[in-house]
Design a protein around this motif. Structure first.
Motif, short mmCIF file in Angstrom:
data_model
loop_
_atom_site.label_atom_id
_atom_site.label_comp_id
_atom_site.label_asym_id
_atom_site.label_seq_id
_atom_site.Cartn_x
_atom_site.Cartn_y
_atom_site.Cartn_z
N TYR A 285 78.18 70.74 27.80
CA TYR A 285 77.84 69.32 27.71
C TYR A 285 78.14 68.76 26.33
N GLY A 286 78.96 69.48 25.54
CA GLY A 286 79.43 68.95 24.27
C GLY A 286 78.61 69.31 23.05
N LEU A 287 77.60 70.17 23.20
CA LEU A 287 76.78 70.58 22.06
C LEU A 287 77.15 72.00 21.66
N ASN A 288 77.95 72.13 20.61
CA ASN A 288 78.36 73.44 20.14
C ASN A 288 77.15 74.24 19.67
N CYS A 289 77.11 75.53 20.00
CA CYS A 289 75.96 76.38 19.67
C CYS A 289 76.36 77.45 18.68
N MET A 290 75.66 77.47 17.55
CA MET A 290 75.82 78.51 16.54
C MET A 290 74.66 79.49 16.66
N ILE A 291 74.95 80.78 16.74
CA ILE A 291 73.90 81.79 16.83
C ILE A 291 73.93 82.63 15.56
N ALA A 292 72.83 82.56 14.82
CA ALA A 292 72.75 83.23 13.52
C ALA A 292 72.13 84.61 13.68
N PRO A 293 72.80 85.66 13.22
CA PRO A 293 72.26 87.01 13.34
C PRO A 293 70.98 87.20 12.53
N ASP A 294 70.13 88.10 13.02
CA ASP A 294 68.94 88.56 12.29
C ASP A 294 67.83 87.52 12.18
N HIS A 295 67.95 86.40 12.84
CA HIS A 295 66.91 85.38 12.77
C HIS A 295 66.20 85.23 14.11
N GLY A 296 64.93 84.74 14.03
CA GLY A 296 64.13 84.54 15.22
C GLY A 296 63.96 83.07 15.56
N HIS A 297 62.78 82.72 16.06
CA HIS A 297 62.55 81.40 16.64
C HIS A 297 62.13 80.34 15.63
N MET A 298 61.41 80.72 14.59
CA MET A 298 60.78 79.74 13.70
C MET A 298 61.70 79.35 12.54
N LEU A 299 62.88 78.93 12.87
CA LEU A 299 63.93 78.66 11.88
C LEU A 299 63.54 77.65 10.81
N PRO A 300 62.85 76.53 11.11
CA PRO A 300 62.54 75.58 10.04
C PRO A 300 61.68 76.19 8.93
N ILE A 301 60.93 77.24 9.26
CA ILE A 301 60.05 77.87 8.27
C ILE A 301 60.70 79.09 7.64
N THR A 302 61.37 79.90 8.45
CA THR A 302 61.92 81.16 7.95
C THR A 302 63.34 81.05 7.40
N ALA A 303 64.06 80.02 7.78
CA ALA A 303 65.47 79.89 7.38
C ALA A 303 65.81 78.46 6.98
N PRO A 304 65.09 77.89 5.99
CA PRO A 304 65.35 76.49 5.63
C PRO A 304 66.75 76.26 5.07
N ASP A 305 67.30 77.22 4.33
CA ASP A 305 68.66 77.06 3.81
C ASP A 305 69.66 76.93 4.95
N LEU A 306 69.54 77.81 5.93
CA LEU A 306 70.42 77.80 7.09
C LEU A 306 70.26 76.50 7.87
N CYS A 307 69.02 76.08 8.07
CA CYS A 307 68.76 74.84 8.82
C CYS A 307 69.33 73.63 8.09
N GLU A 308 69.12 73.58 6.78
CA GLU A 308 69.65 72.45 6.01
C GLU A 308 71.16 72.37 6.11
N SER A 309 71.82 73.50 5.94
CA SER A 309 73.28 73.53 6.03
C SER A 309 73.76 73.11 7.41
#
Length: 321
Positions: A285-309
């Motif tokens: 449906y046009g939404l490209n999906c990036m899957i980041a290795p070694d990460h779980g569900h709580m991305l805004p808290i555990t991976a802010p650098d990745l989320c910001e980028s």
């Protein structure tokens, strides 16, 4: 009074005493939670309820609307992400209807279309033009509902571990939230639900954050303590209990009606939602999906650098008005 009658009275009194003690403990835990995590924003009144939100960053910049997930609150974004994005974006982070310090007029307002209607009303009142919606988990489902409901007013989607389709098994951590009657939901909220949540918080958070670790300051800085309130249980239970068949109906609309561009970020080790089912399927449906290795569900808290980028790169790829 006969011995049998006395035994009967004792049998009835014991559960009542237990419920009374649970109610008193619930009130104490709720009072402590409100002291630990007071409201940090403003409020906006809608027909569906009063919405608590923060609005930071330059007024004339691209608006980003941050929408949290099940059992969450806007502090999931203020924990590490909102201030970063607010350097050059207008950032609105909201407590979804009934969550955090927001209210909802009734439990039925938990349905996805109703939550979408409520938040769209808030954005209209705040004069937010062409926002990019950043929805995490259940907030992703609400973001998609908003895009389906008002496609001309939403510029794009930058979704973090979103719920997009029915989850056949669901997450064990949230199974106890399914309560089919409002009366029982509210009774549990005032008695057993909060003490039980306090007792089981450790294992539940371990599952939600897996394979990463829940930070030590989650209860205060990320607002987790607010879950120790009756209203939080009611909101989360209604969200979970009213999710079906709404999410099934919503998913059936993507093929013909989802026109909003954007992208999705998932952690490969997400223990709550399946990245392939909930993320990769949305590429159709046009939404490209990036899957980041070694990460779980709580991305805004555990991976802010990745989320910001991810959010910044997604915004940059969106077509100009």
């Amino acid at each position: 009074m006969s011995a049998l009658s006395s035994l009967a009275l004792i049998a009835l009194a014991a559960p009542a005493a237990l419920m009374g003690a649970s109610h008193l403990k619930t009130r104490r835990l709720a009072r402590e939670a409100r002291q630990l995590v007071p409201p940090i924003g403003q409020t906006c009144d809608t027909v569906q309820g009063r919405i608590h939100y923060i609005d930071i960053g330059p007024r004339d910049a691209q608006p980003l609307v941050l929408i949290h997930g099940l059992s969450g609150q806007l502090q999931h974004f203020t924990y590490a992400l909102a201030e970063r994005l607010a350097k050059d974006h207008r950032v609105i982070a909201l407590d979804r209807p009934g969550c955090g310090y927001s209210t909802r007029a009734s439990d039925a307002m938990a349905r996805l279309p109703e939550q979408a209607k409520c938040l769209l009303s808030v954005l209209e009142q705040l004069q937010v033009q062409q926002p990019v919606l950043v929805g995490h988990s259940l907030g992703g489902a609400v973001s998609l509902a908003m895009a389906l409901q008002a496609p001309d007013t939403i510029k794009g989607l930058a979704l973090l571990a979103p719920l997009t389709h029915p989850s056949p098994q669901g997450a064990e951590a949230f199974q106890g939230l399914i309560v089919q009657t409002g009366l029982m939901r509210h009774l549990m909220a005032q008695t057993v639900a909060v003490p039980t949540a306090a007792r089981t918080a450790g294992p539940v958070l371990d599952q939600i954050f897996a394979p990463e670790t829940c930070p030590d300051d989650f209860l205060v800085k990320a607002g987790g303590a607010l879950g120790m309130r009756p209203e939080s249980f009611v909101a989360a239970s209604a969200d979970a209990s009213y999710l079906y068949p709404a999410i099934e109906r919503q998913a059936a609309r993507y093929a013909k009606e989802l026109k909003t561009p954007g992208a999705i970020l998932f952690g490969a080790e997400d223990a709550i939602l399946a990245p392939q089912l909930q993320g990769k399927t949305m590429e159709t449906y046009g939404l490209n999906c990036m899957i980041a290795p070694d990460h779980g569900h709580m991305l805004p808290i555990t991976a802010p650098d990745l989320c910001e980028s991810f959010i910044r790169s997604t915004v940059e790829t969106l077509p100009d008005d």
